[in-house]
Design an enzyme around this catalytic site. Structure first.
Site, PDB file in Angstrom:
ATOM      1  N   ARG A  94      17.885 -22.281  30.637  1.00 48.96           N
ATOM      2  CA  ARG A  94      17.202 -23.419  30.049  1.00 48.96           C
ATOM      3  C   ARG A  94      18.160 -24.209  29.135  1.00 48.96           C
ATOM      4  O   ARG A  94      18.143 -25.431  29.057  1.00 48.96           O
ATOM      5  CB  ARG A  94      16.010 -22.896  29.223  1.00 48.96           C
ATOM      6  CG  ARG A  94      15.186 -23.963  28.562  1.00 48.96           C
ATOM      7  CD  ARG A  94      14.446 -24.762  29.592  1.00 48.96           C
ATOM      8  NE  ARG A  94      13.657 -25.814  28.993  1.00 48.96           N
ATOM      9  CZ  ARG A  94      13.138 -26.803  29.680  1.00 48.96           C
ATOM     10  NH1 ARG A  94      13.305 -26.876  30.984  1.00 48.96           N
ATOM     11  NH2 ARG A  94      12.425 -27.730  29.080  1.00 48.96           N
ATOM     12  N   CYS A 118      13.161 -19.157  31.695  1.00 53.29           N
ATOM     13  CA  CYS A 118      11.848 -18.566  31.952  1.00 53.29           C
ATOM     14  C   CYS A 118      10.912 -19.588  32.579  1.00 53.29           C
ATOM     15  O   CYS A 118      10.948 -20.771  32.229  1.00 53.29           O
ATOM     16  CB  CYS A 118      11.242 -18.040  30.651  1.00 53.29           C
ATOM     17  SG  CYS A 118      12.173 -16.683  29.944  1.00 53.29           S
ATOM     18  N   ARG A 123       8.308 -27.386  32.598  1.00 53.00           N
ATOM     19  CA  ARG A 123       9.036 -27.436  31.315  1.00 53.00           C
ATOM     20  C   ARG A 123       9.718 -28.802  31.237  1.00 53.00           C
ATOM     21  O   ARG A 123      10.888 -28.957  31.618  1.00 53.00           O
ATOM     22  CB  ARG A 123      10.039 -26.286  31.210  1.00 53.00           C
ATOM     23  CG  ARG A 123       9.346 -24.930  31.107  1.00 53.00           C
ATOM     24  CD  ARG A 123      10.293 -23.815  30.806  1.00 53.00           C
ATOM     25  NE  ARG A 123      10.764 -23.813  29.427  1.00 53.00           N
ATOM     26  CZ  ARG A 123      11.482 -22.824  28.896  1.00 53.00           C
ATOM     27  NH1 ARG A 123      11.801 -21.775  29.619  1.00 53.00           N
ATOM     28  NH2 ARG A 123      11.879 -22.879  27.645  1.00 53.00           N
ATOM     29  N   PRO A 124       8.984 -29.817  30.746  1.00 52.27           N
ATOM     30  CA  PRO A 124       9.502 -31.191  30.799  1.00 52.27           C
ATOM     31  C   PRO A 124      10.694 -31.414  29.864  1.00 52.27           C
ATOM     32  O   PRO A 124      10.881 -30.679  28.901  1.00 52.27           O
ATOM     33  CB  PRO A 124       8.309 -32.039  30.342  1.00 52.27           C
ATOM     34  CG  PRO A 124       7.441 -31.115  29.567  1.00 52.27           C
ATOM     35  CD  PRO A 124       7.664 -29.738  30.108  1.00 52.27           C
ATOM     36  N   ASP A 126      11.312 -34.842  28.981  1.00 53.41           N
ATOM     37  CA  ASP A 126      11.148 -36.272  28.665  1.00 53.41           C
ATOM     38  C   ASP A 126      11.561 -36.607  27.227  1.00 53.41           C
ATOM     39  O   ASP A 126      12.141 -37.664  26.973  1.00 53.41           O
ATOM     40  CB  ASP A 126       9.694 -36.707  28.922  1.00 53.41           C
ATOM     41  CG  ASP A 126       8.707 -35.891  28.103  1.00 53.41           C
ATOM     42  OD1 ASP A 126       8.642 -34.660  28.310  1.00 53.41           O
ATOM     43  OD2 ASP A 126       8.019 -36.461  27.237  1.00 53.41           O
ATOM     44  N   GLN A 127      11.287 -35.694  26.287  1.00 54.68           N
ATOM     45  CA  GLN A 127      11.638 -35.971  24.884  1.00 54.68           C
ATOM     46  C   GLN A 127      13.161 -35.996  24.707  1.00 54.68           C
ATOM     47  O   GLN A 127      13.691 -36.773  23.923  1.00 54.68           O
ATOM     48  CB  GLN A 127      11.050 -34.911  23.947  1.00 54.68           C
ATOM     49  CG  GLN A 127       9.543 -34.844  23.955  1.00 54.68           C
ATOM     50  CD  GLN A 127       8.931 -36.103  23.346  1.00 54.68           C
ATOM     51  OE1 GLN A 127       9.272 -36.509  22.256  1.00 54.68           O
ATOM     52  NE2 GLN A 127       8.048 -36.716  24.100  1.00 54.68           N
ATOM     53  N   ARG A 399      18.784 -10.863  29.902  1.00 55.10           N
ATOM     54  CA  ARG A 399      19.162 -12.223  29.479  1.00 55.10           C
ATOM     55  C   ARG A 399      19.092 -12.377  27.968  1.00 55.10           C
ATOM     56  O   ARG A 399      19.725 -13.264  27.408  1.00 55.10           O
ATOM     57  CB  ARG A 399      18.220 -13.264  30.122  1.00 55.10           C
ATOM     58  CG  ARG A 399      18.500 -13.544  31.570  1.00 55.10           C
ATOM     59  CD  ARG A 399      17.627 -14.695  32.086  1.00 55.10           C
ATOM     60  NE  ARG A 399      17.466 -15.682  31.046  1.00 55.10           N
ATOM     61  CZ  ARG A 399      16.302 -16.240  30.671  1.00 55.10           C
ATOM     62  NH1 ARG A 399      15.204 -15.927  31.288  1.00 55.10           N
ATOM     63  NH2 ARG A 399      16.260 -17.109  29.706  1.00 55.10           N
TER      64      ARG A 399
HETATM   65  C1  UD1 Z   1      13.004 -23.161  23.208  1.00 55.95           C
HETATM   66  C2  UD1 Z   1      13.428 -21.744  23.474  1.00 55.95           C
HETATM   67  C3  UD1 Z   1      12.259 -20.961  24.038  1.00 55.95           C
HETATM   68  C4  UD1 Z   1      11.049 -21.081  23.149  1.00 55.95           C
HETATM   69  C5  UD1 Z   1      10.748 -22.534  22.816  1.00 55.95           C
HETATM   70  C6  UD1 Z   1       9.662 -22.683  21.759  1.00 55.95           C
HETATM   71  C7  UD1 Z   1      15.819 -21.836  24.020  1.00 55.95           C
HETATM   72  C8  UD1 Z   1      16.838 -21.749  25.099  1.00 55.95           C
HETATM   73  N1  UD1 Z   1      14.529 -21.753  24.438  1.00 55.95           N
HETATM   74  O1  UD1 Z   1      12.661 -23.735  24.457  1.00 55.95           O
HETATM   75  O2  UD1 Z   1      12.667 -19.604  24.126  1.00 55.95           O
HETATM   76  O3  UD1 Z   1       9.933 -20.537  23.842  1.00 55.95           O
HETATM   77  O4  UD1 Z   1      11.928 -23.165  22.309  1.00 55.95           O
HETATM   78  O5  UD1 Z   1      10.048 -22.030  20.574  1.00 55.95           O
HETATM   79  O6  UD1 Z   1      16.120 -21.954  22.844  1.00 55.95           O
HETATM   80  N2  UD1 Z   1       8.087 -30.506  25.574  1.00 55.95           N
HETATM   81  C9  UD1 Z   1       7.802 -31.715  26.144  1.00 55.95           C
HETATM   82  N3  UD1 Z   1       8.848 -32.543  26.456  1.00 55.95           N
HETATM   83  C10 UD1 Z   1      10.136 -32.202  26.220  1.00 55.95           C
HETATM   84  C11 UD1 Z   1      10.415 -30.952  25.639  1.00 55.95           C
HETATM   85  C12 UD1 Z   1       9.363 -30.112  25.330  1.00 55.95           C
HETATM   86  O7  UD1 Z   1       6.657 -32.049  26.375  1.00 55.95           O
HETATM   87  O8  UD1 Z   1      11.037 -32.998  26.533  1.00 55.95           O
HETATM   88  C13 UD1 Z   1       6.981 -29.574  25.239  1.00 55.95           C
HETATM   89  C14 UD1 Z   1       6.976 -28.361  26.164  1.00 55.95           C
HETATM   90  O9  UD1 Z   1       6.232 -28.586  27.328  1.00 55.95           O
HETATM   91  C15 UD1 Z   1       6.342 -27.294  25.286  1.00 55.95           C
HETATM   92  C16 UD1 Z   1       6.818 -27.669  23.887  1.00 55.95           C
HETATM   93  O10 UD1 Z   1       7.224 -29.047  23.955  1.00 55.95           O
HETATM   94  O11 UD1 Z   1       4.939 -27.412  25.320  1.00 55.95           O
HETATM   95  C17 UD1 Z   1       7.921 -26.798  23.322  1.00 55.95           C
HETATM   96  O12 UD1 Z   1       9.088 -26.982  24.015  1.00 55.95           O
HETATM   97  P1  UD1 Z   1      10.512 -26.821  23.333  1.00 55.95           P
HETATM   98  O13 UD1 Z   1      10.388 -26.517  21.890  1.00 55.95           O
HETATM   99  O14 UD1 Z   1      11.328 -28.007  23.768  1.00 55.95           O
HETATM  100  O15 UD1 Z   1      11.076 -25.524  24.028  1.00 55.95           O
HETATM  101  P2  UD1 Z   1      12.505 -25.295  24.623  1.00 55.95           P
HETATM  102  O16 UD1 Z   1      13.536 -25.968  23.792  1.00 55.95           O
HETATM  103  O17 UD1 Z   1      12.460 -25.551  26.104  1.00 55.95           O
END
Ligand code: UD1
Length: 420
Positions: A94, A118, A123-124, A126-127, A399
């Site tokens: 990721r 995972c 897992r978008p 867009d942000q 991992r």
């Molecule tokens: C990171 C962690 C992961 C953890 C998560 C939340 C790493 C490699 N991974 O994942 O283990 O479970 O933080 O603590 O550090 N979202 C959007 N748009 C985006 C990005 C996120 O809608 O562009 C939403 C996701 O769908 C989700 C939420 O935001 O509902 C949290 O995502 P995010 O905090 O970005 O998780 P990760 O960085 O992917």
């Protein structure tokens, strides 16, 4: 031949465990190395496959790597090439999305395969894209490859995230560190790994303030310099061992931890029946009486972490009165419950919560690690179950959990790898 784990459950865990550095802090810091053109010494790198894959990606890009010990490296990224990214390997992680911010910041262009990791449903990103585009980048996706360019350079701006996304905040910090002018990220993630990334970059000469709050200000600097840095201890690894000993019963001393990061994890463990004493950098947990039920609700830090909810599930299965977990971050993160049901758990799933009937007797059988933290939940369930549990797909655990078989064996667990 894929190795499985054989776990003979029912032994209370007793002894001492040392916690390694935090994977989710180390990964952004490793990608941040691309911004630093001088030698960096990193200590406290957890010896897990996600870190190894990231080091291989950096080496394929041209980084010069010297291993000092299993948890420390010296690394130099002066001669790295953004066009040499091994795209196939980026799909295993990721965190490879961090190549976008880091490579844009260093080279003005970036490419990565679609980030893996995972599987929690969609897992978008867009942000991430909106933030990078606000700073002046163009992001495109074609044939499974994400490409970003910023021919006119990156320029500081104010950006407000819709959700305090960890990944988008990391990418924003990486892209803004060498950008022209001031970037302000509002509604930023506040996790300790964000603070660790900012501390590392500041140790290299960056100007980042406010990490750990919802508003992070990054004044772009023209270059960074080398440093020596130690990664912060892993609060999720610590929380996982705390859940394991709460589940099996026993007494453990957990060393090398940051107790202030465990503020949302210790109260439910106490409520469920554990006695915990906290010192400056270690804590002890004992559970000898009954397990009691509770209700958990995940939230961005400082709330209860989504990365801890699966590990609480075996406790809720066995606890008097059961309980409920609301999942507010990854609504699809209950895939592991099917495996617990194979062991005799009674769980009712709704849209974004799971109800645990409680009082269940877990019985060993063949189960699968569905993802990293779901795998940790299976390990804990196996340690408490009657009889022998065969845990498959152990690669998910490898991992993110350093030397977990050795650490659990030292606590008295009966657990071993088998090939079949
Ligand atoms: C990171 C962690 C992961 C953890 C998560 C939340 C790493 C490699 N991974 O994942 O283990 O479970 O933080 O603590 O550090 N979202 C959007 N748009 C985006 C990005 C996120 O809608 O562009 C939403 C996701 O769908 C989700 C939420 O935001 O509902 C949290 O995502 P995010 O905090 O970005 O998780 P990760 O960085 O992917």
């Amino acid at each position: 031949m894929t190795p499985h784990l054989l776990i003979r459950g029912g032994t209370p865990l007793t002894g001492e465990v040392w916690i390694d550095g935090m994977k989710n802090a180390a990964l952004p810091i490793l990608f941040a190395l691309l911004l630093v053109r001088e030698e960096v010494t990193l200590e406290g790198l957890p010896p897990v496959t996600d870190i190894e894959t990231t080091l291989q990606i950096l080496c394929k890009m041209g980084a010069r790597l010297e291993r000092i010990s299993p948890t420390a490296i010296r690394i130099h990224t002066k001669n790295t090439d953004p066009d040499a990214v091994p795209l196939k390997w980026t799909t295993e992680l990721r965190a490879s999305s961090y190549l976008l911010g880091a490579s844009l910041g260093r080279f003005g262009r970036a490419a990565t395969g679609i980030p893996g990791g995972c599987d929690f449903g969609t897992r978008p990103l867009d942000q991430h894209f909106r933030l990078l585009e606000t700073l002046g980048a163009t992001v495109e996706q074609e044939h499974g490859i994400l490409r970003a360019t910023a021919p006119g350079g990156l320029h500081g701006k104010n950006v407000r995230l819709d959700f305090p996304s960890v990944g988008a905040t990391v990418n924003g910090i990486l892209a803004a560190t060498l950008a022209n002018g001031m970037t302000v990220i509002e509604n930023a993630a506040r996790e300790p790994h964000i603070v660790d990334l900012a501390d590392f970059l500041n140790a290299c000469g960056a100007e980042i303030v406010g990490a750990g709050t919802s508003s992070i200000r990054i004044r772009g600097v023209s270059k960074l310099h080398g440093t020596r840095y130690r990664i912060v201890p892993d609060m999720i690894e610590a929380g996982t061992y705390l859940c394991a000993v709460s589940a099996t019963g026993g007494k453990m001393r957990l060393c090398g931890v940051c107790p202030e990061h465990l503020g949302a994890i210790l109260p439910p463990l106490r409520k469920m029946g554990a006695t915990i004493t906290v010192s400056e950098n270690h804590l002890t947990l004992e559970r000898s009486g009954s397990l009691y039920g509770t209700v958990l609700e995940t939230a961005p830090y400082p709330g209860f972490p989504t990365d801890m909810q699966p590990q609480f599930a075996p406790l809720l299965c066995m606890a008097r009165g059961g309980g409920r977990i609301y999942e507010r971050v990854w609504k699809k993160r209950f895939q592991y419950t099917k495996e617990l049901e194979k062991m005799g758990a009674n769980i009712l799933l709704s849209n974004d919560f799971a109800d645990f009937r409680g009082g269940d007797r877990l019985v060993g059988t063949q189960i699968h690690a569905t993802d990293l933290r779901g795998g940790a939940a299976m390990l804990i369930a196996g340690l408490c179950a009657e009889g022998t549990t065969e845990l498959c797909d152990v690669r998910h655990l490898e991992r993110g959990y350093p030397n977990f078989v050795a650490k659990l064996t030292a606590l008295g667990a009966d657990i071993s790898y088998v090939q079949n």
